[in-house]
Design a protein around this motif. Sequence first.
Motif, PDB file in Angstrom:
ATOM      1  N   ARG A   1      27.276  15.295  65.446  1.00  0.00           N
ATOM      2  CA  ARG A   1      26.444  16.494  65.598  1.00  0.00           C
ATOM      3  C   ARG A   1      26.209  17.104  64.230  1.00  0.00           C
ATOM      4  NH1 ARG A   1      30.601  20.945  68.249  1.00  0.00           N
ATOM      5  NH2 ARG A   1      32.428  20.451  66.985  1.00  0.00           N
ATOM      6  N   THR A   2      25.380  18.154  64.198  1.00  0.00           N
ATOM      7  CA  THR A   2      25.085  18.816  62.933  1.00  0.00           C
ATOM      8  C   THR A   2      26.019  19.994  62.726  1.00  0.00           C
ATOM      9  OG1 THR A   2      23.486  20.376  63.860  1.00  0.00           O
ATOM     10  CG2 THR A   2      22.651  18.202  63.215  1.00  0.00           C
ATOM     11  N   LEU A   3      26.049  20.461  61.489  1.00  0.00           N
ATOM     12  CA  LEU A   3      26.828  21.661  61.180  1.00  0.00           C
ATOM     13  C   LEU A   3      26.266  22.861  61.928  1.00  0.00           C
ATOM     14  CD1 LEU A   3      29.062  23.043  59.587  1.00  0.00           C
ATOM     15  CD2 LEU A   3      27.506  23.161  57.613  1.00  0.00           C
ATOM     16  N   ARG A   4      24.964  22.868  62.195  1.00  0.00           N
ATOM     17  CA  ARG A   4      24.366  23.941  62.990  1.00  0.00           C
ATOM     18  C   ARG A   4      24.954  23.966  64.396  1.00  0.00           C
ATOM     19  NH1 ARG A   4      22.903  28.252  61.898  1.00  0.00           N
ATOM     20  NH2 ARG A   4      21.249  27.625  60.453  1.00  0.00           N
ATOM     21  N   ASP A   5      25.134  22.773  64.984  1.00  0.00           N
ATOM     22  CA  ASP A   5      25.735  22.707  66.324  1.00  0.00           C
ATOM     23  C   ASP A   5      27.134  23.310  66.311  1.00  0.00           C
ATOM     24  OD1 ASP A   5      23.473  21.381  67.248  1.00  0.00           O
ATOM     25  OD2 ASP A   5      24.305  19.408  66.780  1.00  0.00           O
ATOM     26  N   LEU A   6      27.929  22.974  65.277  1.00  0.00           N
ATOM     27  CA  LEU A   6      29.286  23.505  65.187  1.00  0.00           C
ATOM     28  C   LEU A   6      29.262  25.016  65.015  1.00  0.00           C
ATOM     29  CD1 LEU A   6      32.360  23.009  64.902  1.00  0.00           C
ATOM     30  CD2 LEU A   6      31.986  22.746  62.433  1.00  0.00           C
TER      31      LEU A   6
ATOM     32  N   GLY B   1      19.286  13.390  38.871  1.00  0.00           N
ATOM     33  CA  GLY B   1      18.016  14.081  38.689  1.00  0.00           C
ATOM     34  C   GLY B   1      17.267  14.359  39.977  1.00  0.00           C
ATOM     35  N   LEU B   2      17.950  14.284  41.140  1.00  0.00           N
ATOM     36  CA  LEU B   2      17.304  14.484  42.426  1.00  0.00           C
ATOM     37  C   LEU B   2      17.679  15.851  42.979  1.00  0.00           C
ATOM     38  CD1 LEU B   2      15.557  13.004  44.549  1.00  0.00           C
ATOM     39  CD2 LEU B   2      17.665  12.223  45.611  1.00  0.00           C
ATOM     40  N   VAL B   3      16.688  16.620  43.423  1.00  0.00           N
ATOM     41  CA  VAL B   3      16.901  17.952  43.998  1.00  0.00           C
ATOM     42  C   VAL B   3      16.640  17.870  45.499  1.00  0.00           C
ATOM     43  CG1 VAL B   3      16.223  20.380  43.914  1.00  0.00           C
ATOM     44  CG2 VAL B   3      16.136  18.983  41.847  1.00  0.00           C
ATOM     45  N   HIS B   4      17.554  18.427  46.315  1.00  0.00           N
ATOM     46  CA  HIS B   4      17.400  18.333  47.765  1.00  0.00           C
ATOM     47  C   HIS B   4      16.286  19.236  48.264  1.00  0.00           C
ATOM     48  CE1 HIS B   4      18.181  18.587  52.050  1.00  0.00           C
ATOM     49  NE2 HIS B   4      18.990  17.555  51.943  1.00  0.00           N
ATOM     50  N   ARG B   5      16.304  20.525  47.885  1.00  0.00           N
ATOM     51  CA  ARG B   5      15.275  21.520  48.197  1.00  0.00           C
ATOM     52  C   ARG B   5      15.321  22.069  49.619  1.00  0.00           C
ATOM     53  NH1 ARG B   5      13.113  18.402  44.317  1.00  0.00           N
ATOM     54  NH2 ARG B   5      11.778  19.359  42.760  1.00  0.00           N
ATOM     55  N   ASP B   6      16.199  21.569  50.473  1.00  0.00           N
ATOM     56  CA  ASP B   6      16.238  22.093  51.842  1.00  0.00           C
ATOM     57  C   ASP B   6      17.665  22.054  52.381  1.00  0.00           C
ATOM     58  OD1 ASP B   6      15.141  23.267  54.067  1.00  0.00           O
ATOM     59  OD2 ASP B   6      14.498  21.396  54.989  1.00  0.00           O
ATOM     60  N   VAL B   7      18.585  22.645  51.614  1.00  0.00           N
ATOM     61  CA  VAL B   7      19.992  22.683  52.028  1.00  0.00           C
ATOM     62  C   VAL B   7      20.149  23.702  53.147  1.00  0.00           C
ATOM     63  CG1 VAL B   7      22.345  23.146  51.276  1.00  0.00           C
ATOM     64  CG2 VAL B   7      20.739  22.037  49.712  1.00  0.00           C
ATOM     65  N   LYS B   8      20.665  23.266  54.287  1.00  0.00           N
ATOM     66  CA  LYS B   8      20.889  24.135  55.439  1.00  0.00           C
ATOM     67  C   LYS B   8      21.793  23.400  56.424  1.00  0.00           C
ATOM     68  CE  LYS B   8      16.525  22.526  57.523  1.00  0.00           C
ATOM     69  NZ  LYS B   8      15.197  22.914  58.018  1.00  0.00           N
ATOM     70  N   PRO B   9      22.393  24.108  57.384  1.00  0.00           N
ATOM     71  CA  PRO B   9      23.322  23.456  58.313  1.00  0.00           C
ATOM     72  C   PRO B   9      22.681  22.334  59.121  1.00  0.00           C
ATOM     73  CG  PRO B   9      23.635  25.835  58.371  1.00  0.00           C
ATOM     74  CD  PRO B   9      22.417  25.579  57.531  1.00  0.00           C
TER      75      PRO B   9
ATOM     76  N   ASN C   1      20.811  20.057  58.110  1.00  0.00           N
ATOM     77  CA  ASN C   1      20.777  18.830  57.320  1.00  0.00           C
ATOM     78  C   ASN C   1      22.156  18.334  56.927  1.00  0.00           C
ATOM     79  OD1 ASN C   1      18.017  18.404  57.373  1.00  0.00           O
ATOM     80  ND2 ASN C   1      17.634  19.655  55.560  1.00  0.00           N
ATOM     81  N   VAL C   2      23.193  18.894  57.538  1.00  0.00           N
ATOM     82  CA  VAL C   2      24.561  18.407  57.335  1.00  0.00           C
ATOM     83  C   VAL C   2      25.032  17.798  58.649  1.00  0.00           C
ATOM     84  CG1 VAL C   2      26.933  19.001  56.741  1.00  0.00           C
ATOM     85  CG2 VAL C   2      25.038  20.161  55.592  1.00  0.00           C
ATOM     86  N   LEU C   3      25.299  16.483  58.647  1.00  0.00           N
ATOM     87  CA  LEU C   3      25.729  15.780  59.848  1.00  0.00           C
ATOM     88  C   LEU C   3      27.245  15.613  59.822  1.00  0.00           C
ATOM     89  CD1 LEU C   3      22.998  12.976  60.023  1.00  0.00           C
ATOM     90  CD2 LEU C   3      22.916  15.315  60.891  1.00  0.00           C
ATOM     91  N   LEU C   4      27.872  15.857  60.963  1.00  0.00           N
ATOM     92  CA  LEU C   4      29.324  15.731  61.096  1.00  0.00           C
ATOM     93  C   LEU C   4      29.621  14.517  61.956  1.00  0.00           C
ATOM     94  CD1 LEU C   4      30.154  19.493  61.786  1.00  0.00           C
ATOM     95  CD2 LEU C   4      30.120  18.296  59.586  1.00  0.00           C
TER      96      LEU C   4
ATOM     97  N   VAL D   1      25.212  14.580  54.108  1.00  0.00           N
ATOM     98  CA  VAL D   1      23.988  15.340  53.874  1.00  0.00           C
ATOM     99  C   VAL D   1      22.783  14.414  54.071  1.00  0.00           C
ATOM    100  CG1 VAL D   1      22.683  16.732  52.224  1.00  0.00           C
ATOM    101  CG2 VAL D   1      25.182  16.849  52.260  1.00  0.00           C
ATOM    102  N   ALA D   2      21.805  14.893  54.816  1.00  0.00           N
ATOM    103  CA  ALA D   2      20.613  14.095  55.145  1.00  0.00           C
ATOM    104  C   ALA D   2      19.374  14.684  54.494  1.00  0.00           C
ATOM    105  CB  ALA D   2      20.432  14.030  56.662  1.00  0.00           C
ATOM    106  N   ASP D   3      18.277  13.926  54.562  1.00  0.00           N
ATOM    107  CA  ASP D   3      16.925  14.352  54.174  1.00  0.00           C
ATOM    108  C   ASP D   3      16.772  14.632  52.693  1.00  0.00           C
ATOM    109  OD1 ASP D   3      16.009  13.974  56.654  1.00  0.00           O
ATOM    110  OD2 ASP D   3      15.564  16.054  57.111  1.00  0.00           O
TER     111      ASP D   3
END
Length: 655
Positions: free
Chosen positions: A101-106, A136-144, A146-149, A157-159
Amino acid sequence: MDTSVADPLVGQVLDGRYRIESRVARGGMATVYVARDVRLDRIVAIKVMHAGLASDDDFVARFIGEAKAAAALSHPNVVAVYDQRTDGEHVFLVMEYVPGRTLRDLLTERGRLGPRAALEIMQPVLAALGAAHRGGLVHRDVKPENVLLTEDGQAKVADFGLARAESASKMTKTGLIIGTVGYLAPEQVLAGSADVRSDVYASGVMLYELLTGELPHRADTALAVAYKHVNEAVPPPSAAVPGLTPAIDALVTRATAHDPAARPQDANRLLGEVAEVFGGLPRDFDERVEEASRNQTAVLETPAPPPGPYAPQYGPPGGGRTAVLDPSGTAPVEPPPRGRADRAIGAITGKYVLIAIGAIAAVILGWAVWYQTSGQYEHVPERIVGMKVADAKAKLEGAGMTVRVGPKQFSDRVRKDQVVKSDPPAGARIAKGDTVTLTPSKGRMPREVPDVTGKSVEDATGDLRGKGFTVGRTSREPSQTVGKGDVIRTDPKGGAEQSPDVPVDLVVSTGMSMPGLVGTNGDEAANKLRAMGLDVKVDKEDPGDRQPNTVLRQDPAQGTGVSRGDSVHLVVTDRKCAFNAGPVHIGCDDGDRGQNASVPVPNTVGQNVKDARQALRSSGFKVKETGWGGDTVRFQNPGGGEAPRGSTVTIVRGP
């Protein structure tokens, strides 16, 4: 409810390899499916771009570039990108499938996390971001989201890169701010730009949310939230959760500083600070904070809001709301009741506002009906993209439109000299006689030509085809350094960028040109050939009336192509005496070519060390090797001329 039942992709096989089994989720730019890789027999995740984005050639080009960068990112806390493919209208990514599940689900399940739990889960997230930042890569959309548990407790971290591709596309077309607004750094809101410090800001906001269960900035509209990110500081989390330490507050405050220079300068720096704070917390700290939170707050019912148009928005009509209050008993302050005159003014004002809104809506509706039914407008014909430019122009002019052909641009999805896009796009309504601009394709996007110098034609052709290129003209010329049948150079040269639609020409070596040696000194001729890396065989023959130690015959003949390691044959007159037919003695050559006589030194710089060693020893020299590794001769002493037979030649080897 099974969301995959009505999905037309479920059951299909993309690219002849990936069988779609079920739909997992649908987002703003793509739909995620579980699929089976039938070639490797493994479960993967497939992220298929929405049709609106997949038809945007600029977006697809950015997306492919970012996907390549993400695929190169190898880290245990990053969702791996295996492949990027296009199948008809479907542009998709093949990724590691992460069950769980995602960190948002938790966070939804628990409300908020204890400080130790929050800091513990942030560490693998920051480690993944840190690996990206080093590359040299920037994620730009860090949020719960996009974190898979994983099921065994790992965080991934995805995407990576996807937000950038979408942002670049939409910023160009509409000026919109792309990204989850609750996590946007001030510089993203003000300038639309992001670097690694923007990821640090979003990580600080996410840490605040894990600690408190809420985002630091909330408002009724996304624009209002963005305004707060620019103009208001993120509050310390202890203001919402009593018992948190000043070190935790300082961690969030530093990460979310308005000035990017005041933040930790990348995720690796923030990871170090998070680990230090986590290490200083007692093991039972989460329980202490939970107890402190229970003791310092009380949950009370507040009275229902007073009636009337100016009633504050506490909740549903006639019902109360639950508020967290200080146990000192201070009552909530309610607005004073409004007078009858105030209520009358409010009712009249509301009446005229409704009348004005209705009038505007009627005008808009009438204009829309007229626009759709007026005979002064036409639709840009469908299926313009992908047509030959001449055919598309004829089709549009046949529909009464003026056509302009704009500058060409590269495209990975449309063949050369076909239409990449039209402006206005297909399906748009325009006035009769208006101009439609067609953009032709220059061919596929340029990519780097591989360096195939020194490889066989077969291997070079395979390398070029593996990168999407085709082989054009093949010409041949002699070379003293490149073996026969190997590639001397390409046009364009290796490392240059060129569209794969333009063939790459090869220049192939016919080998070294065999010199003419008949009539020359036998020792010098043999040494010259050995210096060329050739295997020399010398036979002696009764000289007859010829000068001693002279080349009588050679094989191969002069001008023949030869390569290093090839065998050559010289026939040389014997060094013993040679005479004319009469009594006159021509002379002997055995007194001036003794053991210590000077002989030519082969120049082996640039040759393989093994070949150089053989050439020098065959010429009668001893060889001393030195250098810093590698298989190529970088320097030689003496480097040419003549030296006594049996003397030492030093070669310096290098990579």
